[in-house]
Write an enzyme that holds these catalytic residues in place. Structure first.
Site, PDB file in Angstrom:
ATOM      1  N   GLY A  11      44.203 -43.262 -29.433  1.00  0.00           N
ATOM      2  CA  GLY A  11      43.174 -42.673 -28.565  1.00  0.00           C
ATOM      3  C   GLY A  11      42.030 -42.259 -29.430  1.00  0.00           C
ATOM      4  NE  ARG A  72      46.997 -45.650 -26.334  1.00  0.00           N
ATOM      5  CZ  ARG A  72      46.844 -44.240 -26.943  1.00  0.00           C
ATOM      6  NH1 ARG A  72      47.532 -43.939 -27.921  1.00  0.00           N
ATOM      7  NH2 ARG A  72      46.153 -43.288 -26.566  1.00  0.00           N
ATOM      8  CG  ASP A 103      52.114 -39.134 -34.131  1.00  0.00           C
ATOM      9  OD1 ASP A 103      51.471 -39.686 -33.212  1.00  0.00           O
ATOM     10  OD2 ASP A 103      52.877 -38.178 -33.639  1.00  0.00           O
ATOM     11  CB  THR A 126      44.631 -37.167 -32.521  1.00  0.00           C
ATOM     12  OG1 THR A 126      45.306 -36.872 -31.266  1.00  0.00           O
ATOM     13  CG2 THR A 126      45.544 -36.355 -33.712  1.00  0.00           C
ATOM     14  CG  ASP A 128      47.001 -34.955 -28.174  1.00  0.00           C
ATOM     15  OD1 ASP A 128      46.400 -34.460 -27.376  1.00  0.00           O
ATOM     16  OD2 ASP A 128      47.683 -35.973 -28.190  1.00  0.00           O
ATOM     17  CG  ASP A 130      49.965 -34.506 -32.094  1.00  0.00           C
ATOM     18  OD1 ASP A 130      48.975 -34.802 -32.632  1.00  0.00           O
ATOM     19  OD2 ASP A 130      50.677 -35.168 -31.280  1.00  0.00           O
ATOM     20  NE  ARG A 172      50.923 -38.519 -25.041  1.00  0.00           N
ATOM     21  CZ  ARG A 172      50.010 -39.328 -25.608  1.00  0.00           C
ATOM     22  NH1 ARG A 172      49.129 -39.775 -24.859  1.00  0.00           N
ATOM     23  NH2 ARG A 172      50.008 -39.244 -26.838  1.00  0.00           N
TER      24      ARG A 172
HETATM   25  P1  ATP Z   1      46.846 -40.586 -30.132  1.00  0.00           P
HETATM   26  O1  ATP Z   1      47.433 -39.400 -30.936  1.00  0.00           O
HETATM   27  O2  ATP Z   1      45.552 -40.631 -29.849  1.00  0.00           O
HETATM   28  O3  ATP Z   1      47.818 -41.113 -29.057  1.00  0.00           O
HETATM   29  P2  ATP Z   1      48.107 -42.452 -32.007  1.00  0.00           P
HETATM   30  O4  ATP Z   1      47.714 -43.055 -33.267  1.00  0.00           O
HETATM   31  O5  ATP Z   1      49.145 -41.618 -32.081  1.00  0.00           O
HETATM   32  O6  ATP Z   1      46.985 -41.929 -31.435  1.00  0.00           O
HETATM   33  P3  ATP Z   1      49.423 -44.582 -30.665  1.00  0.00           P
HETATM   34  O7  ATP Z   1      49.258 -45.441 -29.330  1.00  0.00           O
HETATM   35  O8  ATP Z   1      50.912 -43.873 -30.745  1.00  0.00           O
HETATM   36  O9  ATP Z   1      48.356 -43.626 -31.027  1.00  0.00           O
HETATM   37  O10 ATP Z   1      49.563 -45.675 -31.847  1.00  0.00           O
HETATM   38  C1  ATP Z   1      48.477 -46.445 -32.243  1.00  0.00           C
HETATM   39  C2  ATP Z   1      48.774 -47.751 -32.525  1.00  0.00           C
HETATM   40  O11 ATP Z   1      49.551 -47.757 -33.751  1.00  0.00           O
HETATM   41  C3  ATP Z   1      49.874 -48.621 -31.654  1.00  0.00           C
HETATM   42  O12 ATP Z   1      49.526 -49.241 -30.743  1.00  0.00           O
HETATM   43  C4  ATP Z   1      50.342 -49.496 -32.666  1.00  0.00           C
HETATM   44  O13 ATP Z   1      49.271 -50.621 -32.917  1.00  0.00           O
HETATM   45  C5  ATP Z   1      50.467 -48.865 -34.122  1.00  0.00           C
HETATM   46  N1  ATP Z   1      51.795 -48.336 -34.147  1.00  0.00           N
HETATM   47  C6  ATP Z   1      52.486 -47.171 -33.534  1.00  0.00           C
HETATM   48  N2  ATP Z   1      53.850 -46.997 -33.840  1.00  0.00           N
HETATM   49  C7  ATP Z   1      53.968 -48.370 -34.660  1.00  0.00           C
HETATM   50  C8  ATP Z   1      55.321 -48.742 -35.193  1.00  0.00           C
HETATM   51  N3  ATP Z   1      56.404 -47.928 -35.270  1.00  0.00           N
HETATM   52  N4  ATP Z   1      55.013 -49.884 -36.150  1.00  0.00           N
HETATM   53  C9  ATP Z   1      53.919 -50.674 -36.120  1.00  0.00           C
HETATM   54  N5  ATP Z   1      52.626 -50.153 -35.449  1.00  0.00           N
HETATM   55  C10 ATP Z   1      52.763 -48.993 -35.048  1.00  0.00           C
END
Ligand code: ATP
Length: 320
Positions: A11, A72, A103, A126, A128, A130, A172
């Protein structure tokens, strides 16, 4: 080290642009080249990448969103997807990668580092907040200020109409935004996923407030604690009070970043470049107790950051 890549993933959050600017300018200052990777890991896999120059990051420090766009990527979760990304690392001659995200993005970057050994410097971006290893992630302060601004406006109309208002904020799994915005906005109740609550208790507090002459009440709900609409319905059912619900939603993800977020992003971006230049392998930069610090990404991902319940209880005490 001659060339590094940079991407934003997950995000978006206000201040990501300020972080991109800091990374690009700090790297160029030290004679490095920077390749901008578009649309997170999707662009990494597809080779949607191009060199960034000083001018590429001009006039963006005050803009929300991310000029590199974000996504994503399901493909990056597969070994085949990551193998394609590695081909682009070789094609573009990258020797390090800066990842700005949450994360999930750090998990992906960590796995990629383990598989291919590319040094990674992660920057928490982010709303959040978190992510452990840092007191603040980029965008959190702006999101809280946006929520407080909304609460202030709602308070004006709440006073005029003597109503109960529910403001649903993002979060969330965590109540960081709810606690900060609720405390700063003077909310009567704050509902967060980390702390169990009962509707009876919330209604009791509301009725007590009305008996002693309160003209209105504001309840801040983190989305992970339940639907604002459903909570509003239950309050109406229990108390008969006219209850209005406002869901702030994506409003909180946009907007011009606060000075705090711009300064944080600038410091973290610059430190990320230093870490790569110093040969760090896989770390996240953060700020704890006012100092810029770095933590192994494994450690960051292995720890859960939780809301400060003392602050949460303080908000409740001050709302008696
Ligand atoms: P936000 O906190 O805003 O949701 P985020 O980085 O946690 O941000 P996610 O959608 O959980 O957002 O992860 C972003 C991208 O990171 C995923 O779409 C994917 O491309 C990659 N990713 C997440 N988990 C994995 C994993 N286990 N292995 C490989 N890539 C991953």
């Amino acid at each position: 080290m001659q060339r590094i890549g940079i991407l934003t993933s997950g995000g978006d959050s206000p201040g990501m642009n300020a972080a991109i600017r800091a990374v690009v300018r700090k790297a160029i200052y030290h004679g490095l080249e920077v390749i901008g990777i578009k649309r997170g890991f999707n662009g990494f896999i597809e080779g949607d990448m191009e060199p960034m120059r000083l001018g590429s990051v001009a006039d963006i420090i005050h803009r929300g969103g991310t000029i590199l766009h974000t996504a994503r990527s399901e493909q990056f979760k597969t070994p085949a997807g990551r193998a394609k990304a590695w081909e682009n690392v070789e094609r573009f001659g990258l020797e390090g990668l800066v990842v700005i995200g949450g994360d999930g993005s750090f998990t992906g970057a960590g796995i990629f580092h383990q598989e291919y050994g590319l040094p990674v410097a992660a920057i928490p971006g982010t709303i959040d907040n978190d992510i452990s290893g840092t007191d603040y992630s980029i965008g959190f302060d702006t999101a809280v200020n946006t929520a407080v601004d909304a609460i202030n406006k709602i308070r004006d109309t709440a006073t005029s109409h003597e109503r109960t208002f529910i403001v649903e904020v993002m979060g969330r799994d965590t109540g960081f935004i709810a606690v900060a915005a609720g405390l700063a906005g003077g909310a009567e109740s704050i509902l967060i996923p980390e702390y169990p609550y009962s509707i009876e208790e919330v209604c009791h507090k509301l009725c007590k407030g009305y008996r002693r002459g309160k003209l209105h009440s504001i309840i801040v709900v983190a989305e992970g604690a339940g639907s604002g609409l459903e909570i509003g319905r239950q309050i109406k059912e229990h108390t008969g009070f006219d209850t209005k619900v406002t869901i702030l939603g994506h409003l909180q993800r946009g907007g011009t970043p606060t000075a705090f977020d711009r300064i944080l992003a600038s410091q973290l971006g610059a430190r990320a470049v230093e870490l790569l230049m110093q040969g760090a392998t896989c770390k996240m930069v953060g700020m704890t107790a006012g100092k810029i610090v770095e933590t192994d990404l494994d450690r960051v991902l292995g720890q859960k950051k939780t809301v400060d319940l003392d602050v949460y209880r303080l908000a409740s005490i001050l709302a008696i």
